[in-house]
Design a protein around this motif. Sequence first.
Motif, PDB file in Angstrom:
ATOM      1  N   UNK A 109      19.295  -8.934  -1.096  1.00 25.32           N
ATOM      2  CA  UNK A 109      18.576  -9.083   0.152  1.00 25.32           C
ATOM      3  C   UNK A 109      17.291  -9.148  -0.169  1.00 25.32           C
ATOM      4  N   UNK A 110      16.224 -10.078  -0.314  1.00 22.69           N
ATOM      5  CA  UNK A 110      14.934 -10.189  -0.740  1.00 22.69           C
ATOM      6  C   UNK A 110      13.809 -10.297   0.363  1.00 22.69           C
ATOM      7  N   UNK A 111      12.998  -9.521   0.352  1.00 17.91           N
ATOM      8  CA  UNK A 111      11.821  -9.275   1.413  1.00 17.91           C
ATOM      9  C   UNK A 111      10.608  -9.758   0.696  1.00 17.91           C
ATOM     10  N   UNK A 112       9.832 -10.089   1.492  1.00 16.80           N
ATOM     11  CA  UNK A 112       8.154 -10.263   1.054  1.00 16.80           C
ATOM     12  C   UNK A 112       7.447  -9.179   1.022  1.00 16.80           C
ATOM     13  N   UNK A 113       6.658  -9.190  -0.164  1.00 15.84           N
ATOM     14  CA  UNK A 113       5.735  -7.914  -0.348  1.00 15.84           C
ATOM     15  C   UNK A 113       4.802  -7.832   0.771  1.00 15.84           C
ATOM     16  N   UNK A 114       4.532  -8.881   1.658  1.00 14.40           N
ATOM     17  CA  UNK A 114       3.459  -8.566   2.679  1.00 14.40           C
ATOM     18  C   UNK A 114       3.960  -7.904   3.833  1.00 14.40           C
ATOM     19  N   UNK A 115       5.328  -7.560   3.985  1.00 19.10           N
ATOM     20  CA  UNK A 115       5.746  -7.109   5.193  1.00 19.10           C
ATOM     21  C   UNK A 115       5.260  -5.526   5.328  1.00 19.10           C
ATOM     22  N   UNK A 116       5.049  -5.205   6.837  1.00 22.05           N
ATOM     23  CA  UNK A 116       4.797  -3.719   6.688  1.00 22.05           C
ATOM     24  C   UNK A 116       6.022  -2.989   6.805  1.00 22.05           C
ATOM     25  N   UNK A 437       0.552 -18.076   5.997  1.00 19.19           N
ATOM     26  CA  UNK A 437       0.622 -18.022   4.274  1.00 19.19           C
ATOM     27  C   UNK A 437       2.013 -17.930   4.034  1.00 19.19           C
ATOM     28  N   UNK A 438       2.731 -18.700   4.542  1.00 14.30           N
ATOM     29  CA  UNK A 438       4.292 -18.770   4.520  1.00 14.30           C
ATOM     30  C   UNK A 438       5.130 -17.764   5.078  1.00 14.30           C
ATOM     31  N   UNK A 439       4.239 -16.879   5.729  1.00 17.26           N
ATOM     32  CA  UNK A 439       5.200 -15.501   6.330  1.00 17.26           C
ATOM     33  C   UNK A 439       5.415 -15.827   7.639  1.00 17.26           C
ATOM     34  N   UNK A 498      -2.163  -2.837  13.353  1.00 19.12           N
ATOM     35  CA  UNK A 498      -1.078  -3.591  12.294  1.00 19.12           C
ATOM     36  C   UNK A 498      -1.774  -3.620  10.864  1.00 19.12           C
ATOM     37  N   UNK A 499      -0.894  -2.977   9.855  1.00 19.09           N
ATOM     38  CA  UNK A 499      -1.242  -3.443   8.520  1.00 19.09           C
ATOM     39  C   UNK A 499      -0.783  -4.727   7.881  1.00 19.09           C
ATOM     40  N   UNK A 500      -0.330  -5.493   8.817  1.00 24.43           N
ATOM     41  CA  UNK A 500       0.286  -6.977   8.370  1.00 24.43           C
ATOM     42  C   UNK A 500      -0.826  -8.096   8.646  1.00 24.43           C
ATOM     43  N   UNK A 501      -1.493  -8.464   7.805  1.00 18.58           N
ATOM     44  CA  UNK A 501      -2.658  -9.695   7.849  1.00 18.58           C
ATOM     45  C   UNK A 501      -2.245 -10.807   8.472  1.00 18.58           C
ATOM     46  N   UNK A 502      -0.761 -11.086   8.564  1.00 16.18           N
ATOM     47  CA  UNK A 502      -0.518 -12.415   9.114  1.00 16.18           C
ATOM     48  C   UNK A 502      -0.407 -12.072  10.709  1.00 16.18           C
ATOM     49  N   UNK A 503      -0.359 -10.813  11.123  1.00 17.19           N
ATOM     50  CA  UNK A 503      -0.038 -10.526  12.556  1.00 17.19           C
ATOM     51  C   UNK A 503      -1.647 -10.548  13.355  1.00 17.19           C
ATOM     52  N   UNK A 504      -2.552 -10.298  12.603  1.00 18.86           N
ATOM     53  CA  UNK A 504      -3.852  -9.945  12.909  1.00 18.86           C
ATOM     54  C   UNK A 504      -4.441 -11.299  13.618  1.00 18.86           C
ATOM     55  N   UNK A 505      -5.545 -11.255  14.617  1.00 16.99           N
ATOM     56  CA  UNK A 505      -6.080 -12.551  15.449  1.00 16.99           C
ATOM     57  C   UNK A 505      -6.866 -13.330  14.628  1.00 16.99           C
ATOM     58  N   UNK A 506      -6.537 -13.848  13.461  1.00 17.38           N
ATOM     59  CA  UNK A 506      -7.239 -14.590  12.511  1.00 17.38           C
ATOM     60  C   UNK A 506      -7.869 -15.882  13.131  1.00 17.38           C
ATOM     61  N   UNK A 507      -7.244 -16.373  14.207  1.00 20.52           N
ATOM     62  CA  UNK A 507      -7.866 -17.204  15.067  1.00 20.52           C
ATOM     63  C   UNK A 507      -8.808 -16.864  16.067  1.00 20.52           C
ATOM     64  N   UNK A 508      -8.929 -15.862  16.322  1.00 24.96           N
ATOM     65  CA  UNK A 508      -9.928 -15.229  17.406  1.00 24.96           C
ATOM     66  C   UNK A 508      -9.051 -15.058  18.606  1.00 24.96           C
ATOM     67  N   UNK A 509     -10.112 -14.725  19.932  1.00 28.71           N
ATOM     68  CA  UNK A 509      -9.450 -14.436  21.180  1.00 28.71           C
ATOM     69  C   UNK A 509     -10.409 -14.806  22.190  1.00 28.71           C
ATOM     70  N   UNK A 510     -10.008 -15.095  23.292  1.00 31.23           N
ATOM     71  CA  UNK A 510     -10.840 -15.269  24.522  1.00 31.23           C
ATOM     72  C   UNK A 510     -10.311 -14.407  25.841  1.00 31.23           C
ATOM     73  N   UNK A 511     -11.256 -14.355  26.771  1.00 35.79           N
ATOM     74  CA  UNK A 511     -10.815 -13.660  27.959  1.00 35.79           C
ATOM     75  C   UNK A 511     -11.045 -14.834  28.977  1.00 35.79           C
ATOM     76  N   UNK A 512     -10.030 -14.792  29.736  1.00 33.97           N
ATOM     77  CA  UNK A 512      -9.560 -15.891  30.850  1.00 33.97           C
ATOM     78  C   UNK A 512      -9.355 -15.107  32.157  1.00 33.97           C
TER      79      UNK A 512
END
Length: 539
Positions: A109-116, A437-439, A498-512
Amino acid sequence: MPYVPANSYDGDLKIWSGSEIKEYFAPNLSIGEIIFHEMRRHPKLIAQISTTEETILTREELHSNAMHVASYMRSKGLLQSDIVGIIARNTTHIPAVAYGCFFNSIAFHSLNIAYDRGTIEKLFSITRPRIIFCDGDEYEIVREATQHLENVEIVTMRNHPEGGSTPIQQILSSTIEDSFLPVRLEQGIGQTLAILCSSGTTGTPKAVTITNSRQILAECYSLTTSDIQYTHSTLDWITGLLTTITSGVFSTTRIIADNVFHPVYMMRLIEEYKITWLMQAPSHMAMMANSEEFESADFSSIRFYLFGGGRASVETQHLIRSRLSSDCLHFAYGFTELGAMATMNLHFDEKPNSVGRLVGGVKAKIICEEGESQGPDEVGEVCIRNGQHWAGYYGNPEESHKIRDSQMWFHTGDIGYMDDDGFLYIVERKKDMLKYQNIMYYPNDVEKIISEMPDVAEVCVFGVWDQINGDEAAAAVVKRQGSDLKAQDIVDYVRDHTDAKYKQLNGGAIIMEDLKRSPNGKTNRMATKAYFLEVKDRN
């Protein structure tokens, strides 16, 4: 020349079929048995070159290392019903670990090293591995994530910590079992070969089983001993598993590297080692095409260049093709559960937006919401059937039945259509799933974090596509009345929780003031995303 997919169509059943698969190996042999015997045929050929660790192994040496690993597992009493865990980079001895498992018919069972830590804990709680192979870099997080499991041995592949782990060199110096031979499959060819990872619609990870079926070799029979293979994918991706298997089966030379992907380094590898067979993620293609060194790069050695796992812009494809000496850049469409490719596009000029025709042994149908099959050019859900046994998601029969029906059709969740020439087109991606990034991850993973903020009333997360990173998470938030919450506060909160980069708001945020909604009052993710992009464009 690579395998050329060709389709037939049954107008009555409205089912498309790829060509039949030719058997090159005895159908009862495991993948491990095939690799074991094939590696003995060319013992002095170079099997593997690590460019980062500067090691070279002949097939004889790699074969011996794999037998050491397999013998060690046998000495520890591991059975075919046991699981081995892997969470590691492409280091020198990881292929030997994979082959050792194959020789014993033990699934890894192989996991990615980027997983938290939380994701690692969830995944390994499902399969409960007896031994886990990881790099010393991740030793502490793996140890903490698996401390609730009993008698787990952790083997480190590099950067060994002081105490606690078993260095891989200790295993490689252990005794090989007398008259070593690979074991036969106890459950036949449908027995699980490996377990990769997929995320559930609620964010709960699933362990995807891959069988010993010949299907994984179907499009690779053109490989020869003169081929030089490379993929940057690790063993937790189907492309990494495929390359590991095919380099063993077809006696190729495999180039490996354990570094973070760098486009200039990648192009240097292609030129220096004359790589002929390359499997790559679209984001890596874009990074190379956008680098200053791209125009002077030498890709002339490549004869088979496959990409998949996401979309690549037509512009990027044109740029890559301009550097190739032959028309060998092909898009492949598939999914982990299938354990292989479903389609491949070898006709970019005629069908630039298609994911191609069906490969050998695969059938497809397009169904409407009522489940009825559709004809050419009619849009619906893409369903794929390969006729192979699938053990399902490990320990999760309920989710297994949701994706594969009683007639063995995989319901992909992708919306698309077949044209009159048998070329498949995907109109929309799998519902909600994102890939950075493939995650793989889901909006719900990030929404749970944001919803913990006391000033947040509602939140909707979606992916904003970037040709380098893939789907960058972005959020639209409705703040609680009287709150002075700012968009940057949300970005900062997610980053800190979160220490997972792929779960961070890399695309930004807005208030509606309110999220966009469907007529029934439910949040309309697509409409909210469209508004987000409109606001971002104005700013």
